[in-house]
Scaffold this motif. Structure first.
Motif, PDB file in Angstrom:
ATOM      1  N   GLY A  49      42.321  51.197  47.342  1.00 17.53           N
ATOM      2  CA  GLY A  49      41.673  50.324  47.877  1.00 17.53           C
ATOM      3  C   GLY A  49      40.968  49.842  47.311  1.00 17.53           C
ATOM      4  O   GLY A  49      39.909  51.207  47.389  1.00 17.53           O
ATOM      5  N   TRP A  50      40.496  48.507  46.809  1.00 22.07           N
ATOM      6  CA  TRP A  50      38.744  48.587  46.655  1.00 22.07           C
ATOM      7  C   TRP A  50      37.834  48.223  47.861  1.00 22.07           C
ATOM      8  O   TRP A  50      36.388  48.679  47.914  1.00 22.07           O
ATOM      9  CB  TRP A  50      39.192  47.685  45.310  1.00 22.07           C
ATOM     10  N   ARG A  51      38.628  48.283  48.902  1.00 20.47           N
ATOM     11  CA  ARG A  51      37.746  47.824  50.015  1.00 20.47           C
ATOM     12  C   ARG A  51      36.720  48.651  50.636  1.00 20.47           C
ATOM     13  O   ARG A  51      35.999  48.973  50.812  1.00 20.47           O
ATOM     14  CB  ARG A  51      38.555  46.803  50.795  1.00 20.47           C
ATOM     15  N   LYS A  52      37.965  49.460  50.756  1.00 21.38           N
ATOM     16  CA  LYS A  52      36.997  51.117  50.996  1.00 21.38           C
ATOM     17  C   LYS A  52      36.321  51.679  49.632  1.00 21.38           C
ATOM     18  O   LYS A  52      34.890  52.216  50.122  1.00 21.38           O
ATOM     19  CB  LYS A  52      38.139  52.066  51.554  1.00 21.38           C
ATOM     20  N   GLY A  53      36.498  51.868  49.252  1.00 25.17           N
ATOM     21  CA  GLY A  53      35.770  52.016  47.273  1.00 25.17           C
ATOM     22  C   GLY A  53      34.670  51.150  47.120  1.00 25.17           C
ATOM     23  O   GLY A  53      33.970  51.816  46.999  1.00 25.17           O
ATOM     24  N   ALA A  54      34.893  50.120  47.603  1.00 26.99           N
ATOM     25  CA  ALA A  54      33.210  49.193  47.137  1.00 26.99           C
ATOM     26  C   ALA A  54      32.142  49.983  48.191  1.00 26.99           C
ATOM     27  O   ALA A  54      31.580  50.370  47.446  1.00 26.99           O
ATOM     28  CB  ALA A  54      33.926  47.916  47.113  1.00 26.99           C
ATOM     29  N   LYS A  55      32.909  50.107  49.561  1.00 24.91           N
ATOM     30  CA  LYS A  55      32.053  50.830  50.525  1.00 24.91           C
ATOM     31  C   LYS A  55      31.571  51.913  49.939  1.00 24.91           C
ATOM     32  O   LYS A  55      29.904  52.002  49.884  1.00 24.91           O
ATOM     33  CB  LYS A  55      32.709  50.645  52.019  1.00 24.91           C
ATOM     34  N   TYR A  56      32.725  52.849  49.708  1.00 29.14           N
ATOM     35  CA  TYR A  56      31.865  54.332  49.368  1.00 29.14           C
ATOM     36  C   TYR A  56      30.608  54.259  47.279  1.00 29.14           C
ATOM     37  O   TYR A  56      29.781  55.143  47.848  1.00 29.14           O
ATOM     38  CB  TYR A  56      33.129  55.248  48.881  1.00 29.14           C
ATOM     39  N   ARG A  57      31.605  53.707  46.939  1.00 27.82           N
ATOM     40  CA  ARG A  57      30.461  53.015  46.079  1.00 27.82           C
ATOM     41  C   ARG A  57      29.391  52.698  46.135  1.00 27.82           C
ATOM     42  O   ARG A  57      27.811  53.230  45.198  1.00 27.82           O
ATOM     43  CB  ARG A  57      31.180  51.984  44.785  1.00 27.82           C
ATOM     44  N   SER A  58      29.113  51.706  46.772  1.00 22.49           N
ATOM     45  CA  SER A  58      27.518  50.775  47.459  1.00 22.49           C
ATOM     46  C   SER A  58      26.779  51.931  47.727  1.00 22.49           C
ATOM     47  O   SER A  58      25.620  52.402  47.820  1.00 22.49           O
ATOM     48  CB  SER A  58      28.340  49.417  48.404  1.00 22.49           C
ATOM     49  N   GLN A  59      27.271  52.978  48.458  1.00 23.35           N
ATOM     50  CA  GLN A  59      26.261  54.231  48.778  1.00 23.35           C
ATOM     51  C   GLN A  59      26.336  55.126  47.960  1.00 23.35           C
ATOM     52  O   GLN A  59      25.844  56.405  48.478  1.00 23.35           O
ATOM     53  CB  GLN A  59      27.615  54.760  49.911  1.00 23.35           C
ATOM     54  N   GLY A  60      26.227  54.799  46.218  1.00 23.04           N
ATOM     55  CA  GLY A  60      26.026  55.612  45.121  1.00 23.04           C
ATOM     56  C   GLY A  60      27.024  56.828  45.049  1.00 23.04           C
ATOM     57  O   GLY A  60      26.621  58.092  44.419  1.00 23.04           O
ATOM     58  N   ARG A  61      28.654  56.711  45.938  1.00 25.90           N
ATOM     59  CA  ARG A  61      29.722  57.793  45.199  1.00 25.90           C
ATOM     60  C   ARG A  61      30.295  57.716  44.038  1.00 25.90           C
ATOM     61  O   ARG A  61      30.340  56.186  43.969  1.00 25.90           O
ATOM     62  CB  ARG A  61      30.438  58.187  46.665  1.00 25.90           C
ATOM     63  N   GLU A  62      30.454  58.593  43.798  1.00 21.70           N
ATOM     64  CA  GLU A  62      32.111  58.565  42.417  1.00 21.70           C
ATOM     65  C   GLU A  62      32.533  58.573  43.528  1.00 21.70           C
ATOM     66  O   GLU A  62      33.236  58.727  44.551  1.00 21.70           O
ATOM     67  CB  GLU A  62      32.011  59.313  41.723  1.00 21.70           C
ATOM     68  N   VAL A  63      33.679  57.522  42.378  1.00 15.27           N
ATOM     69  CA  VAL A  63      34.924  56.838  43.919  1.00 15.27           C
ATOM     70  C   VAL A  63      36.828  57.102  43.445  1.00 15.27           C
ATOM     71  O   VAL A  63      36.552  56.063  42.246  1.00 15.27           O
ATOM     72  CB  VAL A  63      34.589  55.361  44.363  1.00 15.27           C
ATOM     73  N   LEU A  64      37.517  57.739  43.544  1.00 18.81           N
ATOM     74  CA  LEU A  64      38.638  57.949  43.026  1.00 18.81           C
ATOM     75  C   LEU A  64      39.710  56.587  43.635  1.00 18.81           C
ATOM     76  O   LEU A  64      39.781  56.855  44.795  1.00 18.81           O
ATOM     77  CB  LEU A  64      39.247  58.742  42.624  1.00 18.81           C
ATOM     78  N   VAL A  65      40.215  55.399  42.913  1.00 16.16           N
ATOM     79  CA  VAL A  65      40.320  54.480  43.939  1.00 16.16           C
ATOM     80  C   VAL A  65      42.046  54.439  43.359  1.00 16.16           C
ATOM     81  O   VAL A  65      42.418  54.739  42.212  1.00 16.16           O
ATOM     82  CB  VAL A  65      40.073  53.630  43.310  1.00 16.16           C
ATOM     83  N   MET A  66      43.201  54.969  44.559  1.00 15.66           N
ATOM     84  CA  MET A  66      44.349  54.844  44.250  1.00 15.66           C
ATOM     85  C   MET A  66      45.207  53.183  44.785  1.00 15.66           C
ATOM     86  O   MET A  66      44.483  52.896  45.389  1.00 15.66           O
ATOM     87  CB  MET A  66      45.054  55.350  45.008  1.00 15.66           C
ATOM     88  N   GLU A  67      45.926  52.988  43.806  1.00 15.72           N
ATOM     89  CA  GLU A  67      46.669  51.132  44.193  1.00 15.72           C
ATOM     90  C   GLU A  67      47.944  51.067  43.546  1.00 15.72           C
ATOM     91  O   GLU A  67      48.396  52.705  42.844  1.00 15.72           O
ATOM     92  CB  GLU A  67      45.794  50.732  43.224  1.00 15.72           C
ATOM     93  N   ARG A  68      48.716  50.656  43.767  1.00 11.87           N
ATOM     94  CA  ARG A  68      50.150  50.382  43.450  1.00 11.87           C
ATOM     95  C   ARG A  68      49.692  50.235  42.237  1.00 11.87           C
ATOM     96  O   ARG A  68      48.959  49.887  41.182  1.00 11.87           O
ATOM     97  CB  ARG A  68      50.726  49.344  43.304  1.00 11.87           C
ATOM     98  N   GLY A  69      50.914  50.930  40.959  1.00  8.69           N
ATOM     99  CA  GLY A  69      50.698  50.641  39.881  1.00  8.69           C
ATOM    100  C   GLY A  69      51.260  49.299  39.135  1.00  8.69           C
ATOM    101  O   GLY A  69      50.979  48.756  39.762  1.00  8.69           O
ATOM    102  N   TYR A  70      51.248  49.287  37.699  1.00 10.06           N
ATOM    103  CA  TYR A  70      51.086  48.128  36.973  1.00 10.06           C
ATOM    104  C   TYR A  70      51.925  47.956  36.122  1.00 10.06           C
ATOM    105  O   TYR A  70      52.673  46.856  35.764  1.00 10.06           O
ATOM    106  CB  TYR A  70      49.903  48.148  35.918  1.00 10.06           C
ATOM    107  N   LEU A  71      53.192  48.949  35.321  1.00 11.00           N
ATOM    108  CA  LEU A  71      54.007  49.636  35.376  1.00 11.00           C
ATOM    109  C   LEU A  71      55.089  49.284  35.826  1.00 11.00           C
ATOM    110  O   LEU A  71      55.655  50.178  36.942  1.00 11.00           O
ATOM    111  CB  LEU A  71      54.142  49.750  33.351  1.00 11.00           C
ATOM    112  N   GLY A  72      56.669  48.538  35.793  1.00 10.80           N
ATOM    113  CA  GLY A  72      57.915  49.143  35.938  1.00 10.80           C
ATOM    114  C   GLY A  72      57.483  48.744  37.775  1.00 10.80           C
ATOM    115  O   GLY A  72      57.426  47.834  38.329  1.00 10.80           O
ATOM    116  N   ASP A  73      58.497  49.804  38.621  1.00  9.81           N
ATOM    117  CA  ASP A  73      58.597  50.214  40.107  1.00  9.81           C
ATOM    118  C   ASP A  73      56.965  50.290  40.525  1.00  9.81           C
ATOM    119  O   ASP A  73      56.951  51.528  40.203  1.00  9.81           O
ATOM    120  CB  ASP A  73      59.764  51.040  40.543  1.00  9.81           C
ATOM    121  N   ARG A  74      56.610  48.547  40.764  1.00  7.79           N
ATOM    122  CA  ARG A  74      54.766  49.215  41.247  1.00  7.79           C
ATOM    123  C   ARG A  74      54.198  49.910  42.330  1.00  7.79           C
ATOM    124  O   ARG A  74      53.518  50.696  43.136  1.00  7.79           O
ATOM    125  CB  ARG A  74      53.980  47.923  41.141  1.00  7.79           C
TER     126      ARG A  74
END
Length: 266
Positions: A49-74
């Motif tokens: 999720g981006w709520r955590k991701g935004a916090k880490y990104r604002s600290q200057g980190r590279e952030v890999l965000v996992m979320e539900r998919g977009y196609l098919g069974d999400r």
């Protein structure tokens, strides 16, 4: 470069995060799991999720965000994007000519269609969702209604099922609410209208011309951009091909295949 994983209390999310840790180990990469409320010191963060991701990104980190998919069974597919949410993330380039999409999702794509007698389907979203950021979605509902009626469409509204489940005030379009499934609503639509909902993806795949109003919409490249924009029915091949490389199964994450594909995309 050190790497840290932010845990989640959700069984679904936590399972995927630990699957990513296993996938990293297949590549000889260690990743520390950071305890809740503990300062992350790693250079790179993986989180759900981006709520955590935004916090880490604002600290200057590279952030890999996992979320539900977009196609098919999400719930069966998980997106992996760098440093942003949905259309604002950085993604890997496809490594095929569309085979991954056709194998897994080709059955979802229908030909573009025209329905002059159809309605304008305005799609609801969950208030407070991270994808809405500071958007006043209820105010936008009113703007969308006026714009579509001004273009001569009958307007109907489909609230987000989660909003109904939570008992939210769904806003000024409540009197225009229709029931039934999304597939039924799209079948009778001349146009689907959304701020940035994933319903835009489903509408485009169903062949319904679609309007999106935010750059974060995953369907943005194959939609009309704005309430006054002329409807479009562009070629979707490249978009479909790219979408298929933005989400992964649990097995692909666990095996390290997903990491191999996304690691250089940031």
């Amino acid at each position: 470069m050190s790497l840290g994983i932010a845990p989640s209390c959700s069984t679904h999310q936590g399972g995927h995060l630990f699957a990513m840790r296993s996938g990293l180990a297949r590549h000889g990469i260690g990743a520390d799991v950071v305890a809740p409320d503990t300062l992350m010191t790693a250079d790179m963060a993986i989180c759900w999720g981006w709520r955590k991701g935004a916090k880490y990104r604002s600290q200057g980190r590279e952030v890999l965000v996992m979320e539900r998919g977009y196609l098919g069974d999400r719930f069966a597919w998980t997106s992996l994007g760098w440093n942003g949410l949905n259309g604002r993330a950085q993604w890997p380039d496809p490594r095929d000519d569309g085979e991954r999409f056709e194998r897994n999702f080709g059955h979802l794509r229908q030909d573009w269609r025209r329905n002059d007698a159809g309605h304008a389907l305005i799609v609801g979203q969950v208030q407070g969702d991270a994808a809405l950021a500071n958007t006043d979605i209820k105010r936008w509902y009113g703007q969308a209604r006026r714009a579509m009626e001004g273009r001569g469409f009958k307007v109907v509204f489909r609230p987000h099922p989660e909003s109904l489940k939570r008992g939210h005030d769904i806003g000024p379009l409540a009197p225009l609410t229709i029931g039934g499934t999304l597939a039924e609503a799209l079948r009778d639509a001349a146009v689907a209208v959304t701020w940035n909902s994933n319903t835009g993806v489903e509408a485009v795949l169903a062949g319904v011309p679609t309007i999106t109003c935010d750059d974060g919409a995953m369907a943005r490249p194959v939609t009309a951009e704005g309430l006054d924009a002329e409807l479009v029915t562009p070629d979707r091949d490249d978009w479909c091909r790219r979408m298929a490389w933005r989400q992964w199964t649990m097995d692909e994450i666990t095996s390290g295949e997903a990491w191999e594909a996304v690691k250089g995309a940031h």
